[in-house]
Design a protein around this motif. Structure first.
Motif, PDB file in Angstrom:
ATOM      1  N   VAL A  99       0.866  -1.172   0.000  1.00  0.00           N
ATOM      2  CA  VAL A  99       0.000   0.000   0.000  1.00  0.00           C
ATOM      3  C   VAL A  99       0.901   1.220   0.000  1.00  0.00           C
ATOM      4  CG1 VAL A  99      -1.527   1.389   1.462  1.00  0.00           C
ATOM      5  CG2 VAL A  99      -2.084  -0.992   1.003  1.00  0.00           C
ATOM      6  N   ALA A 100       0.718   2.073  -0.993  1.00  0.00           N
ATOM      7  CA  ALA A 100       1.490   3.309  -1.090  1.00  0.00           C
ATOM      8  C   ALA A 100       0.838   4.434  -0.296  1.00  0.00           C
ATOM      9  CB  ALA A 100       1.639   3.722  -2.553  1.00  0.00           C
ATOM     10  N   LYS A 101      -0.501   4.381  -0.171  1.00  0.00           N
ATOM     11  CA  LYS A 101      -1.231   5.439   0.538  1.00  0.00           C
ATOM     12  C   LYS A 101      -2.541   4.862   1.054  1.00  0.00           C
ATOM     13  CE  LYS A 101      -2.869  10.122  -0.428  1.00  0.00           C
ATOM     14  NZ  LYS A 101      -2.983  11.112  -1.493  1.00  0.00           N
ATOM     15  N   LEU A 102      -2.833   5.104   2.323  1.00  0.00           N
ATOM     16  CA  LEU A 102      -4.064   4.608   2.945  1.00  0.00           C
ATOM     17  C   LEU A 102      -4.811   5.782   3.550  1.00  0.00           C
ATOM     18  CD1 LEU A 102      -5.768   2.133   3.679  1.00  0.00           C
ATOM     19  CD2 LEU A 102      -4.390   1.909   5.757  1.00  0.00           C
ATOM     20  N   SER A 104      -8.931   7.503   4.584  1.00  0.00           N
ATOM     21  CA  SER A 104     -10.067   7.061   5.398  1.00  0.00           C
ATOM     22  C   SER A 104     -11.024   6.174   4.604  1.00  0.00           C
ATOM     23  CB  SER A 104     -10.811   8.270   5.982  1.00  0.00           C
ATOM     24  OG  SER A 104     -11.335   9.066   4.943  1.00  0.00           O
ATOM     25  N   SER A 105     -11.173   6.446   3.306  1.00  0.00           N
ATOM     26  CA  SER A 105     -12.056   5.612   2.491  1.00  0.00           C
ATOM     27  C   SER A 105     -11.372   5.142   1.204  1.00  0.00           C
ATOM     28  CB  SER A 105     -13.340   6.365   2.143  1.00  0.00           C
ATOM     29  OG  SER A 105     -13.034   7.514   1.377  1.00  0.00           O
ATOM     30  N   SER A 106     -10.076   5.443   1.056  1.00  0.00           N
ATOM     31  CA  SER A 106      -9.386   5.062  -0.179  1.00  0.00           C
ATOM     32  C   SER A 106      -8.035   4.434   0.128  1.00  0.00           C
ATOM     33  CB  SER A 106      -9.192   6.281  -1.079  1.00  0.00           C
ATOM     34  OG  SER A 106      -8.306   7.201  -0.474  1.00  0.00           O
ATOM     35  N   VAL A 107      -7.537   3.694  -0.851  1.00  0.00           N
ATOM     36  CA  VAL A 107      -6.229   3.058  -0.750  1.00  0.00           C
ATOM     37  C   VAL A 107      -5.581   3.068  -2.131  1.00  0.00           C
ATOM     38  CG1 VAL A 107      -7.201   0.738  -1.097  1.00  0.00           C
ATOM     39  CG2 VAL A 107      -4.952   0.988  -0.042  1.00  0.00           C
ATOM     40  N   THR A 108      -4.291   3.363  -2.178  1.00  0.00           N
ATOM     41  CA  THR A 108      -3.533   3.271  -3.421  1.00  0.00           C
ATOM     42  C   THR A 108      -2.571   2.103  -3.276  1.00  0.00           C
ATOM     43  OG1 THR A 108      -3.710   5.634  -3.843  1.00  0.00           O
ATOM     44  CG2 THR A 108      -1.963   4.445  -5.009  1.00  0.00           C
ATOM     45  N   TYR A 109      -2.737   1.125  -4.146  1.00  0.00           N
ATOM     46  CA  TYR A 109      -1.891  -0.061  -4.167  1.00  0.00           C
ATOM     47  C   TYR A 109      -0.739   0.159  -5.136  1.00  0.00           C
ATOM     48  CZ  TYR A 109      -6.426  -2.077  -2.819  1.00  0.00           C
ATOM     49  OH  TYR A 109      -7.634  -2.339  -2.224  1.00  0.00           O
ATOM     50  N   GLU A 110       0.382  -0.482  -4.851  1.00  0.00           N
ATOM     51  CA  GLU A 110       1.498  -0.506  -5.790  1.00  0.00           C
ATOM     52  C   GLU A 110       1.924  -1.955  -5.968  1.00  0.00           C
ATOM     53  OE1 GLU A 110       4.913   2.332  -5.507  1.00  0.00           O
ATOM     54  OE2 GLU A 110       6.035   0.434  -5.413  1.00  0.00           O
ATOM     55  N   VAL A 111       2.124  -2.338  -7.224  1.00  0.00           N
ATOM     56  CA  VAL A 111       2.548  -3.697  -7.564  1.00  0.00           C
ATOM     57  C   VAL A 111       3.861  -3.609  -8.318  1.00  0.00           C
ATOM     58  CG1 VAL A 111       1.955  -5.813  -8.811  1.00  0.00           C
ATOM     59  CG2 VAL A 111       0.133  -4.459  -7.717  1.00  0.00           C
ATOM     60  N   GLY A 112       4.843  -4.379  -7.863  1.00  0.00           N
ATOM     61  CA  GLY A 112       6.115  -4.493  -8.576  1.00  0.00           C
ATOM     62  C   GLY A 112       6.129  -5.810  -9.337  1.00  0.00           C
ATOM     63  N   VAL A 113       6.610  -5.770 -10.571  1.00  0.00           N
ATOM     64  CA  VAL A 113       6.691  -6.965 -11.409  1.00  0.00           C
ATOM     65  C   VAL A 113       8.167  -7.278 -11.646  1.00  0.00           C
ATOM     66  CG1 VAL A 113       6.093  -7.988 -13.647  1.00  0.00           C
ATOM     67  CG2 VAL A 113       4.500  -6.386 -12.534  1.00  0.00           C
ATOM     68  N   PHE A 114       8.565  -8.495 -11.295  1.00  0.00           N
ATOM     69  CA  PHE A 114       9.945  -8.950 -11.427  1.00  0.00           C
ATOM     70  C   PHE A 114       9.967 -10.253 -12.220  1.00  0.00           C
ATOM     71  CE2 PHE A 114       9.432  -6.685  -7.482  1.00  0.00           C
ATOM     72  CZ  PHE A 114      10.568  -5.888  -7.369  1.00  0.00           C
ATOM     73  N   TYR A 127      -3.294   0.896  -8.667  1.00  0.00           N
ATOM     74  CA  TYR A 127      -4.496   1.711  -8.783  1.00  0.00           C
ATOM     75  C   TYR A 127      -5.000   2.135  -7.414  1.00  0.00           C
ATOM     76  CZ  TYR A 127      -6.806  -2.907  -8.300  1.00  0.00           C
ATOM     77  OH  TYR A 127      -7.191  -4.160  -7.899  1.00  0.00           O
ATOM     78  N   THR A 128      -5.974   3.033  -7.430  1.00  0.00           N
ATOM     79  CA  THR A 128      -6.603   3.535  -6.216  1.00  0.00           C
ATOM     80  C   THR A 128      -8.041   3.046  -6.156  1.00  0.00           C
ATOM     81  OG1 THR A 128      -5.221   5.506  -6.234  1.00  0.00           O
ATOM     82  CG2 THR A 128      -7.242   5.616  -4.921  1.00  0.00           C
ATOM     83  N   HIS A 129      -8.396   2.462  -5.024  1.00  0.00           N
ATOM     84  CA  HIS A 129      -9.773   2.065  -4.718  1.00  0.00           C
ATOM     85  C   HIS A 129     -10.388   3.093  -3.778  1.00  0.00           C
ATOM     86  CE1 HIS A 129      -9.962  -2.617  -5.211  1.00  0.00           C
ATOM     87  NE2 HIS A 129     -10.575  -2.006  -6.200  1.00  0.00           N
ATOM     88  N   VAL A 130     -11.626   3.451  -4.011  1.00  0.00           N
ATOM     89  CA  VAL A 130     -12.434   4.160  -3.024  1.00  0.00           C
ATOM     90  C   VAL A 130     -13.505   3.176  -2.589  1.00  0.00           C
ATOM     91  CG1 VAL A 130     -14.060   6.046  -2.604  1.00  0.00           C
ATOM     92  CG2 VAL A 130     -11.997   6.456  -3.958  1.00  0.00           C
ATOM     93  N   LYS A 157       4.234  -0.229   3.844  1.00  0.00           N
ATOM     94  CA  LYS A 157       5.661  -0.476   4.075  1.00  0.00           C
ATOM     95  C   LYS A 157       6.494   0.452   3.206  1.00  0.00           C
ATOM     96  CE  LYS A 157       9.223  -3.970   3.924  1.00  0.00           C
ATOM     97  NZ  LYS A 157       9.587  -5.331   3.703  1.00  0.00           N
ATOM     98  N   GLY A 158       7.656   0.812   3.679  1.00  0.00           N
ATOM     99  CA  GLY A 158       8.646   1.505   2.870  1.00  0.00           C
ATOM    100  C   GLY A 158       8.150   2.774   2.217  1.00  0.00           C
ATOM    101  N   GLY A 159       7.717   3.710   3.005  1.00  0.00           N
ATOM    102  CA  GLY A 159       7.287   4.981   2.437  1.00  0.00           C
ATOM    103  C   GLY A 159       5.796   5.075   2.215  1.00  0.00           C
ATOM    104  N   GLY A 160       5.073   4.003   2.498  1.00  0.00           N
ATOM    105  CA  GLY A 160       3.616   4.074   2.410  1.00  0.00           C
ATOM    106  C   GLY A 160       3.102   5.025   3.470  1.00  0.00           C
ATOM    107  N   ALA A 161       2.033   5.711   3.180  1.00  0.00           N
ATOM    108  CA  ALA A 161       1.521   6.716   4.126  1.00  0.00           C
ATOM    109  C   ALA A 161       0.125   6.353   4.590  1.00  0.00           C
ATOM    110  CB  ALA A 161       1.490   8.089   3.456  1.00  0.00           C
ATOM    111  N   LYS A 162      -0.070   6.408   5.911  1.00  0.00           N
ATOM    112  CA  LYS A 162      -1.422   6.263   6.465  1.00  0.00           C
ATOM    113  C   LYS A 162      -1.952   7.658   6.718  1.00  0.00           C
ATOM    114  CE  LYS A 162      -0.335   2.477   9.374  1.00  0.00           C
ATOM    115  NZ  LYS A 162      -0.539   1.850  10.661  1.00  0.00           N
ATOM    116  N   LEU A 163      -3.133   7.937   6.226  1.00  0.00           N
ATOM    117  CA  LEU A 163      -3.729   9.263   6.431  1.00  0.00           C
ATOM    118  C   LEU A 163      -4.869   9.177   7.425  1.00  0.00           C
ATOM    119  CD1 LEU A 163      -3.823  10.387   2.708  1.00  0.00           C
ATOM    120  CD2 LEU A 163      -2.104  10.886   4.416  1.00  0.00           C
TER     121      LEU A 163
END
Length: 163
Positions: A99-102, A104-114, A127-130, A157-163
């Motif tokens: 999670v890059a950003k959390l 109150s009603s939304s979350v931005t996910y980040e996916v790394g592809v290796f 993407y961001t879910h509301v 984790k690692g720079g993700g922000a909880k709001l």
């Protein structure tokens, strides 16, 4: 923007909390012999929904009356994908989710592809879910449900922000 892209390009598997393996298929390639852009969207959706089902109680195949399933759904309001190197069939991919950003009603996910066994990230997207009420498809005054929030907090984790 360049600083953000540069940071994404330096991502490693350890920047992500949850991991899944995906074995590419012949049909995943496009006419240029690399993974078609639409496949990335499918990969992002699959790893996110695997987490939502397993850790947040958001199983779309159960009803609220028979289980402790969430009364909310996540609606995608934004998506992104930054490409750094190609992958193609017959590569075996390792996906990482955080999670890059959390909010109150939304979350931005980040996916790394290796590529399996390689350290350099090939693609970073997400993407961001509301979260909205399942019945009305409108936001609720209380934000996302507690069970969903607790599950998503595990991915910060690692720079993700909880709001």
């Amino acid at each position: 923007m360049a600083k953000e892209i540069s940071a994404k390009k330096r991502r490693t598997r350890s920047d992500y909390v949850f991991h899944q393996v995906y074995r590419t298929r012949w049909i995943d390639n496009d006419m240029y012999a690399h993974l078609n852009n639409t496949v990335y969207a499918m990969l992002f959706d699959s790893i996110v929904n695997s987490w939502l089902i397993a850790e947040c109680g958001m199983n779309p195949f159960t009803t609220q009356e028979t289980t402790n399933t969430a009364s909310q759904v996540g609606i995608i309001v934004n998506s992104f994908c930054d490409y750094f190197a190609s992958v193609s069939f017959p590569d075996v991919l390792e996906l990482g989710l955080r999670v890059a950003k959390l909010g109150s009603s939304s979350v931005t996910y980040e996916v790394g592809v290796f590529n399996q066994g390689e350290e350099d990230v090939k693609v970073v997207g997400g993407y961001t879910h509301v979260f909205v009420a399942r019945e009305t498809m409108r936001p609720t005054k209380d934000g996302m449900e507690e069970r969903v929030r607790k599950g998503l907090e595990k991915l910060v984790k690692g720079g993700g922000a909880k709001l």
